[in-house]
Design a protein around this motif. Structure first.
Motif, short mmCIF file in Angstrom:
data_model
loop_
_atom_site.label_atom_id
_atom_site.label_comp_id
_atom_site.label_asym_id
_atom_site.label_seq_id
_atom_site.Cartn_x
_atom_site.Cartn_y
_atom_site.Cartn_z
N ASN A 406 -46.78 115.20 22.23
CA ASN A 406 -45.76 114.83 21.26
C ASN A 406 -44.44 115.55 21.50
OD1 ASN A 406 -47.03 112.82 19.79
ND2 ASN A 406 -48.08 114.27 18.46
N ARG A 407 -44.36 116.33 22.55
CA ARG A 407 -43.07 116.83 23.00
C ARG A 407 -42.35 115.71 23.76
NH1 ARG A 407 -42.66 122.26 22.78
NH2 ARG A 407 -40.96 122.24 24.29
N ALA A 408 -41.05 115.71 23.71
CA ALA A 408 -40.29 114.62 24.35
C ALA A 408 -40.61 114.50 25.83
CB ALA A 408 -38.79 114.86 24.16
N LEU A 409 -40.78 115.63 26.51
CA LEU A 409 -41.02 115.63 27.95
C LEU A 409 -42.44 116.06 28.31
CD1 LEU A 409 -37.60 117.14 29.13
CD2 LEU A 409 -38.23 114.74 28.82
N GLY A 410 -43.28 116.26 27.31
CA GLY A 410 -44.69 116.53 27.55
C GLY A 410 -44.98 117.82 28.27
N GLU A 411 -44.12 118.84 28.11
CA GLU A 411 -44.34 120.09 28.85
C GLU A 411 -45.54 120.86 28.33
OE1 GLU A 411 -39.77 120.17 27.92
OE2 GLU A 411 -41.62 119.49 26.93
N ARG A 412 -46.25 121.45 29.25
CA ARG A 412 -47.35 122.36 28.91
C ARG A 412 -46.81 123.77 28.73
NH1 ARG A 412 -52.63 120.52 30.58
NH2 ARG A 412 -52.57 118.39 31.43
N LEU A 413 -47.65 124.64 28.14
CA LEU A 413 -47.22 126.03 27.92
C LEU A 413 -46.92 126.75 29.23
CD1 LEU A 413 -49.39 127.48 25.01
CD2 LEU A 413 -46.91 127.21 25.09
N SER A 414 -47.54 126.32 30.32
CA SER A 414 -47.26 126.94 31.62
C SER A 414 -45.79 126.79 32.01
CB SER A 414 -48.14 126.31 32.71
OG SER A 414 -47.95 124.90 32.75
N MET A 415 -45.10 125.80 31.41
CA MET A 415 -43.68 125.58 31.69
C MET A 415 -42.78 126.19 30.61
SD MET A 415 -43.84 123.93 34.50
CE MET A 415 -42.17 123.27 34.70
N LEU A 416 -43.36 126.69 29.54
CA LEU A 416 -42.57 127.12 28.39
C LEU A 416 -42.67 128.60 28.08
CD1 LEU A 416 -43.62 124.21 25.98
CD2 LEU A 416 -41.48 124.35 27.27
N ALA A 417 -43.75 129.23 28.49
CA ALA A 417 -44.03 130.61 28.08
C ALA A 417 -44.05 131.55 29.28
CB ALA A 417 -45.35 130.68 27.33
N ASP A 418 -43.76 132.81 29.02
CA ASP A 418 -43.91 133.87 30.03
C ASP A 418 -45.36 133.95 30.48
OD1 ASP A 418 -43.16 136.62 31.28
OD2 ASP A 418 -44.81 137.06 29.90
N ALA A 419 -45.58 134.05 31.79
CA ALA A 419 -46.94 134.00 32.34
C ALA A 419 -47.81 135.13 31.82
CB ALA A 419 -46.88 134.02 33.87
N ASP A 420 -47.27 136.35 31.73
CA ASP A 420 -48.08 137.48 31.26
C ASP A 420 -48.43 137.32 29.78
OD1 ASP A 420 -48.06 138.67 33.75
OD2 ASP A 420 -46.33 139.95 33.31
N SER A 421 -47.47 136.85 29.00
CA SER A 421 -47.74 136.64 27.58
C SER A 421 -48.78 135.55 27.38
CB SER A 421 -46.45 136.27 26.84
OG SER A 421 -45.51 137.33 26.90
N LEU A 422 -48.69 134.49 28.17
CA LEU A 422 -49.66 133.40 28.06
C LEU A 422 -51.06 133.89 28.43
CD1 LEU A 422 -50.24 130.47 27.45
CD2 LEU A 422 -49.51 129.87 29.77
N ALA A 423 -51.17 134.72 29.46
CA ALA A 423 -52.47 135.28 29.83
C ALA A 423 -53.03 136.13 28.70
CB ALA A 423 -52.34 136.11 31.11
N ALA A 424 -52.17 136.86 28.01
CA ALA A 424 -52.62 137.67 26.87
C ALA A 424 -53.12 136.78 25.74
CB ALA A 424 -51.48 138.56 26.39
#
Length: 619
Positions: A406-424
């Protein structure tokens, strides 16, 4: 290489499931000896004929409750339609069966008689798994190549460490490309995905790998194309109440309730599904229908089976979440506050979670829902107190079809968040006592989008295209018309193709490291968390600083599960944690530093404490 955990799976006595307790109210019912009974609810029709290909049409008998019935000399595989007549109509209109098990082609094609006993089950004695063992993996059948395509991925999913796949809706919809929420024939399996037997073969094989199968079902609306119910059963809809999708379904009508309750029973009995996820039930006007639905399912199902009923419910109706009714709810509050903390986004429904985001996360970890009667951005309160519920009453997720697609461009969190924070954040998702859900591709950090896609006729496609772009006009990135032209056309084949997960990339750099992390965390969950989940309870969560929390749970063996999470850019002061068994840390030394009183930024760690200590954590 990680080995699939050998969790306990209990089975029914041999062939127990071949004796179905389900007797359908509507549709084509194979009677045996070459005869089929047809039943349609058509209270607004003057006359209805059933037309079976190759046979003379048969005028159906009318009953006082609005149903029409007829018996015809035909069997499994026969194609048929109903011809519905108004009082002054001599030609009538051909319509598909709204309770058809399959269609020959698309929504406007003939319906097909299906004998539910035609498929011979290999795992007829499968009973399922207890809910607390569940790790869900949501997938879209069409993007994986239909039911046969999904089967090819089962060995990988079992090895990954998930033990339940959740299928986005598979009911017949217009065209061959759709999320499934535009379905108009809830009983019919989408023809482009395969036949009813193909779906049963997928479920059967999944059970052989120890995987449960859930299905997302939509009982709050019909799609915009191919729904003919209003032509002969106007009482199916309310004229005084409109939903975002059109006139509200009238759940005050007993036959309407029966139609959807039977649908749920069909999926569970005839397809041997392990559970259902009920889409957006807050849009159902008569909430007591949900109680009747769950109660009927619980009564009808064999008590030996593990049947799991999961809600999506913006209303956060905690009173529905008990084992006599619904098992759990998708916890959108969990996702939304985590998304704000990970990305800093503040628009749309995320605006409700911006202020005091870290204390809100602490409340979520302590009590389940964030909104428990609190006022939302729309100015009205929603939710009920939920602190009394076990953590397993909530399904947690960082991504799913909605919040990605439902995002306009369908981005996943891998494209939106800092990698270390996402791993946490993944540590909190996979090791906390809430039930985790993954969205296909998440586990290797796929960077491919998941977009909104359809295959409508051109007139409807244009309306959807314009509506999709207008939907994002209030977002800062799409204020002007030129910027909105970047939003992919839902009806374009390329939009669908761009959404196909890149499974082949998962073992390659840089994705392999993420996949290894998910495998490791899931193995730890099955080894250390799952056996201790029955009876687990939250002890509270403490705010350590901006975007940093410390949460604890008492597990069934009186050990404490402790998870420290810091998504901020600065180190956070931590209380003394005492000695515990380290389960996982996202960066080397993060656990020791946290134990010493200073948690590093963009990090997480999890422990099991076996020794007595402080059990209360102030929120």
């Amino acid at each position: 290489m990680f080995e699939r955990p050998q969790l306990q799976t209990t089975r029914l006595k041999k062939n127990k499931l071949h004796t179905s307790r389900f007797h359908p109210t509507f549709g084509a019912q194979v009677l045996g000896e070459g005869r089929t009974r047809f039943v349609l609810w058509a209270p607004g029709a003057h006359r209805v004929d059933v037309e079976v290909e190759g046979l003379p049409s048969v005028t159906m008998d009318q009953a006082d409750d609005g149903r029409v019935t007829a018996e015809v000399a035909c069997e499994h595989g026969a194609r048929y339609r109903y011809r519905v007549f108004d009082k002054d109509d001599e030609q009538g209109s051909l319509v598909p069966d709204p309770a058809a098990r399959a269609q020959a082609g698309d929504i406007d094609g003939p319906s097909v008689v299906i004998d539910p006993n035609n498929y011979q089950w290999k795992n007829a004695d499968w009973q399922g798994r207890p809910w607390h063992e569940t790790v869900l993996y949501e997938l879209h059948v069409g993007t994986l190549g239909g039911f046969k395509g999904v089967r090819q991925h089962l060995p990988y999913l079992a090895e990954l460490g998930v033990n339940a796949i959740e299928l986005m809706p598979v009911s017949e919809f217009p065209g061959a490309r759709n999320w499934g929420y535009d379905g108009v024939l809830p009983y019919a399996v989408e023809a482009s995905y395969g036949s009813p037997d193909d779906m049963k073969a997928l479920i059967d094989e999944a059970h052989s790998y120890g995987l449960m199968v859930f299905l997302d079902v939509v009982y709050n609306h019909f799609g915009p194309d191919g729904n003919y119910l209003a032509n002969y059963a106007g009482a199916f809809f309310r004229e005084d109440l409109v939903t975002p999708w059109g006139p509200s379904i009238d759940f005050r009508q007993p036959m309407v309730r029966r139609y959807f309750i039977d649908n749920a029973l069909m999926w569970l009995e005839e397809y041997h599904l392990d559970g259902l996820r009920f889409d957006a039930v807050h849009a159902i006007s008569e909430q007591d229908f949900l109680v009747e639905l769950a109660g009927t399912i619980r009564t009808q199902m064999a008590p030996e089976r593990h049947i799991h009923l999961v809600l999506e419910n913006e209303g956060n109706t905690a009173s529905l979440l008990n084992q006599q009714q619904f098992t759990a709810q998708w916890n959108d509050d969990w996702h939304n506050v985590m998304h704000v903390l990970l990305t800093g986004e503040q628009e749309g429904y995320y605006s409700d979670f911006v202020d005091n985001a870290t204390p809100r996360l602490a409340r979520c970890l302590s009590e389940g829902f964030i909104f428990q009667g609190h006022t939302s951005r729309h100015g009205h309160s929603r939710g009920e107190p939920s602190a009394h519920l076990p953590p397993t009453a909530f399904v947690a997720f960082l991504q799913n079809h909605d919040q990605t697609g439902n995002r306009a461009l369908g981005e996943r969190l891998s494209m939106l968040a800092d990698a270390d924070s996402l791993a946490a954040a993944e540590v909190l998702l996979l090791l906390s006592p809430m039930i985790p859900l993954l969205f296909m591709g998440e586990e290797w950090g796929s960077t491919r989008p998941f977009l909104f896609f359809t295959e409508h006729n051109e007139e409807l496609a244009q309306a959807v295209r314009e509506g999709r772009r207008a939907e994002f006009a209030d977002f800062s990135a799409f204020f002007d018309e030129k910027s909105r032209e970047r939003i992919p056309d839902p009806n374009a084949l390329t939009t669908f193709e761009a959404s196909i997960p890149d499974f082949a990339a998962r073992e390659t750099s840089p994705f392999a490291a993420c996949l290894h992390r998910y495998r490791t965390l899931l193995a730890l969950r099955h080894q250390h968390i799952v056996p201790r989940l029955p009876g687990a309870e939250a002890l509270g969560a403490k705010v350590l600083g901006d975007k940093a929390v410390l949460a604890r749970w008492r597990m069934s063996d009186d050990t404490q599960l402790v998870i420290a999470l810091n998504l901020g850019q600065q180190a956070a002061a931590t209380p003394g944690l005492g000695v515990g068994q380290l389960l996982y840390e996202t960066t080397e030394g993060a656990a020791k530093a946290t134990e010493s009183g200073r948690m590093p930024p963009r990090a997480a760690a999890a422990w099991l404490r076996h020794t007595p200590g402080d059990e209360e954590v102030s929120a």
